[in-house]
Motif scaffolding. Structure first.
Motif, PDB file in Angstrom:
ATOM      1  N   VAL A 187       1.021  -1.253  -0.392  1.00 35.01           N
ATOM      2  CA  VAL A 187       0.022   0.023   0.161  1.00 35.01           C
ATOM      3  C   VAL A 187       0.619   1.210   0.128  1.00 35.01           C
ATOM      4  O   VAL A 187       1.561   1.125  -0.096  1.00 35.01           O
ATOM      5  CB  VAL A 187      -1.196  -0.163   1.492  1.00 35.01           C
ATOM      6  N   PHE A 188       0.053   2.404  -0.276  1.00 35.32           N
ATOM      7  CA  PHE A 188       0.700   3.587   0.052  1.00 35.32           C
ATOM      8  C   PHE A 188       1.272   4.059   1.430  1.00 35.32           C
ATOM      9  O   PHE A 188       0.575   3.607   2.485  1.00 35.32           O
ATOM     10  CB  PHE A 188      -0.428   5.233   0.615  1.00 35.32           C
ATOM     11  N   THR A 208      -4.807  -0.607  -4.677  1.00 34.51           N
ATOM     12  CA  THR A 208      -6.253  -1.181  -4.482  1.00 34.51           C
ATOM     13  C   THR A 208      -6.061  -2.140  -3.418  1.00 34.51           C
ATOM     14  O   THR A 208      -7.269  -2.205  -2.580  1.00 34.51           O
ATOM     15  CB  THR A 208      -5.967  -2.260  -6.472  1.00 34.51           C
ATOM     16  N   ASN A 209      -5.174  -1.581  -2.912  1.00 32.03           N
ATOM     17  CA  ASN A 209      -4.756  -2.568  -1.309  1.00 32.03           C
ATOM     18  C   ASN A 209      -5.192  -1.691  -0.799  1.00 32.03           C
ATOM     19  O   ASN A 209      -6.308  -2.402   0.564  1.00 32.03           O
ATOM     20  CB  ASN A 209      -3.744  -3.495  -1.504  1.00 32.03           C
ATOM     21  N   ASP A 210      -5.288  -1.127  -0.988  1.00 28.31           N
ATOM     22  CA  ASP A 210      -5.472   0.736   0.097  1.00 28.31           C
ATOM     23  C   ASP A 210      -6.715   0.783   0.319  1.00 28.31           C
ATOM     24  O   ASP A 210      -7.418   0.358   1.163  1.00 28.31           O
ATOM     25  CB  ASP A 210      -5.638   2.140  -0.191  1.00 28.31           C
ATOM     26  N   PHE A 211      -8.016   0.145  -0.929  1.00 30.81           N
ATOM     27  CA  PHE A 211      -9.575   0.256  -1.453  1.00 30.81           C
ATOM     28  C   PHE A 211      -9.997  -0.949  -0.704  1.00 30.81           C
ATOM     29  O   PHE A 211     -11.699  -0.652   0.370  1.00 30.81           O
ATOM     30  CB  PHE A 211      -9.151   0.521  -2.445  1.00 30.81           C
ATOM     31  N   TYR A 212      -9.259  -2.068  -0.800  1.00 33.00           N
ATOM     32  CA  TYR A 212      -9.444  -3.614  -0.133  1.00 33.00           C
ATOM     33  C   TYR A 212      -9.631  -2.661   1.526  1.00 33.00           C
ATOM     34  O   TYR A 212      -9.990  -3.281   2.349  1.00 33.00           O
ATOM     35  CB  TYR A 212      -8.643  -4.573  -0.386  1.00 33.00           C
ATOM     36  N   LYS A 265     -13.723   7.239  -3.641  1.00 33.35           N
ATOM     37  CA  LYS A 265     -13.393   7.985  -2.741  1.00 33.35           C
ATOM     38  C   LYS A 265     -11.290   8.051  -2.788  1.00 33.35           C
ATOM     39  O   LYS A 265     -10.618   8.991  -2.646  1.00 33.35           O
ATOM     40  CB  LYS A 265     -13.360   7.799  -1.704  1.00 33.35           C
ATOM     41  N   VAL A 266     -11.132   6.924  -2.561  1.00 31.47           N
ATOM     42  CA  VAL A 266      -9.938   6.556  -2.775  1.00 31.47           C
ATOM     43  C   VAL A 266      -9.119   6.988  -3.568  1.00 31.47           C
ATOM     44  O   VAL A 266      -7.845   7.579  -4.264  1.00 31.47           O
ATOM     45  CB  VAL A 266      -9.328   5.392  -3.089  1.00 31.47           C
ATOM     46  N   LYS A 267      -9.591   6.782  -4.873  1.00 38.13           N
ATOM     47  CA  LYS A 267      -8.855   7.967  -6.994  1.00 38.13           C
ATOM     48  C   LYS A 267      -9.296   8.771  -6.150  1.00 38.13           C
ATOM     49  O   LYS A 267      -8.056   9.487  -6.920  1.00 38.13           O
ATOM     50  CB  LYS A 267      -9.960   6.984  -7.686  1.00 38.13           C
TER      51      LYS A 267
END
Length: 318
Positions: A187-188, A208-212, A265-267
């Motif tokens: 992740v970031f 994508t893992n942050d979103f998850y 929101k992540v985007k």
């Protein structure tokens, strides 16, 4: 030992080559960063030590070349080597799944002296020994270098063979050297960019893992934003004056209607934080068709998806 030092020149797209018991282990990260990922968990350790994007490159007239390998860990079952002659993809050599040791032998298709490129497995932590490439000559590095930072999609964990990961495709099309520092599941995190590589361009692809994690209550949107801000602040300092591009998360089939708000929101946060730091943004939703046939599991691209992603990134890079 002198002969081993010569063999180190074979390896490209790595930061260091470690010799242990006469076996050469090429690494994409510095020792400090390998320790960093190793201290997280065993899965991250194996992913960081995997040889994604690393090649052996040389010129030889030997009709048949060979080497042995020893594996120390697997983040996927496949053990595959891609062979190129004069930059033309000739063959994928697939070894038994999760093979701990093996002997790879390849008979050249060109009878004359040629440039050979061997892509090492992208999901295996392994070393090379018993190298027999004849009277080989080393290959010089290219003038420009791209650094790729990201997760399993960048690492290329689900493409069919190591040279089909999108970072490899982009770098080859741009005639650039590269280092693929994608680590599956990551992740970031500003602590993951301690290595300072002499790069002409940096391409970042997390989210994508942050979103998850946000979706499953393991991270708040607020904490995510702080992580992204800190990451971009640090990378701008570490790579001051370097072209930096961030790719927002690509389409994923498991993003149900109730999750779309979080995904968007992540985007949005990635885009805003990047814009605040004058970092170029590529919209990940525009890179691969929104159909599962371009993915292995609805999340990770297959070869079709990786090629589509690479081509569409290339169209946006200046």
């Amino acid at each position: 030992m002198e002969k081993k030092k010569e063999f180190v020149k074979l390896f490209h797209h790595c930061m260091q080559v470690e010799c242990v018991n006469e076996i050469l282990y090429p690494h994409r990260f510095s020792k400090e960063m390998l320790d960093f990922y190793s201290n997280i968990d065993e899965g991250k350790q194996i992913r960081a030590y995997s040889t994604a994007g690393i090649t052996m490159e040389f010129i030889t007239d030997k009709p048949e070349i060979s080497f042995r390998y020893k594996s120390k860990g697997f983040c996927r079952d496949k053990v595959a080597f891609d062979i190129y002659e004069n930059d033309i993809f000739m063959k994928t050599i697939e070894e038994p799944e999760r093979s701990e040791t093996g002997f790879v032998c390849y008979k050249k298709q060109n009878i004359n002296r040629v440039k050979i490129t061997i892509f090492l497995p992208h999901c295996v932590w392994l070393g090379i020994t018993d190298i027999d490439f004849g009277n080989w000559l080393p290959i010089d590095n290219l003038e420009r270098t791209i650094l790729f930072l990201g997760d399993s999609i960048t690492q290329g964990m689900t493409v069919s063979s190591p040279s089909q990961a999108y970072p490899v495709l982009i770098a080859r099309a741009m005639n650039c050297d590269y280092i693929n520092q994608g680590v599956g599941g990551y992740v970031f995190c500003q602590d993951s960019i301690k290595d300072s590589i002499c790069a002409d361009r940096v391409i970042v692809a997390y989210g994508t893992n942050d979103f998850y994690m946000i979706k499953n209550g393991k991270m708040t949107v607020y904490d995510f934003q702080k992580n992204v801000e800190a990451y971009f602040s640090k990378i701008k300092i570490l790579y001051y004056g370097t072209k930096i591009t961030v790719i927002t998360p690509i389409w994923r089939a498991d993003c149900k209607e109730k999750d779309k708000e979080i995904f968007l929101k992540v985007k949005e946060i990635i885009e805003k934080c990047a814009n605040d730091k004058a970092i170029n943004v590529i919209d990940g939703l525009t890179l691969i068709g929104h159909e599962e046939r371009f993915y292995v599991d609805g999340i990770h691209p297959n070869d079709w998806g990786a090629n589509m992603m690479a081509l569409n990134i290339l169209r946006t890079l200046s």
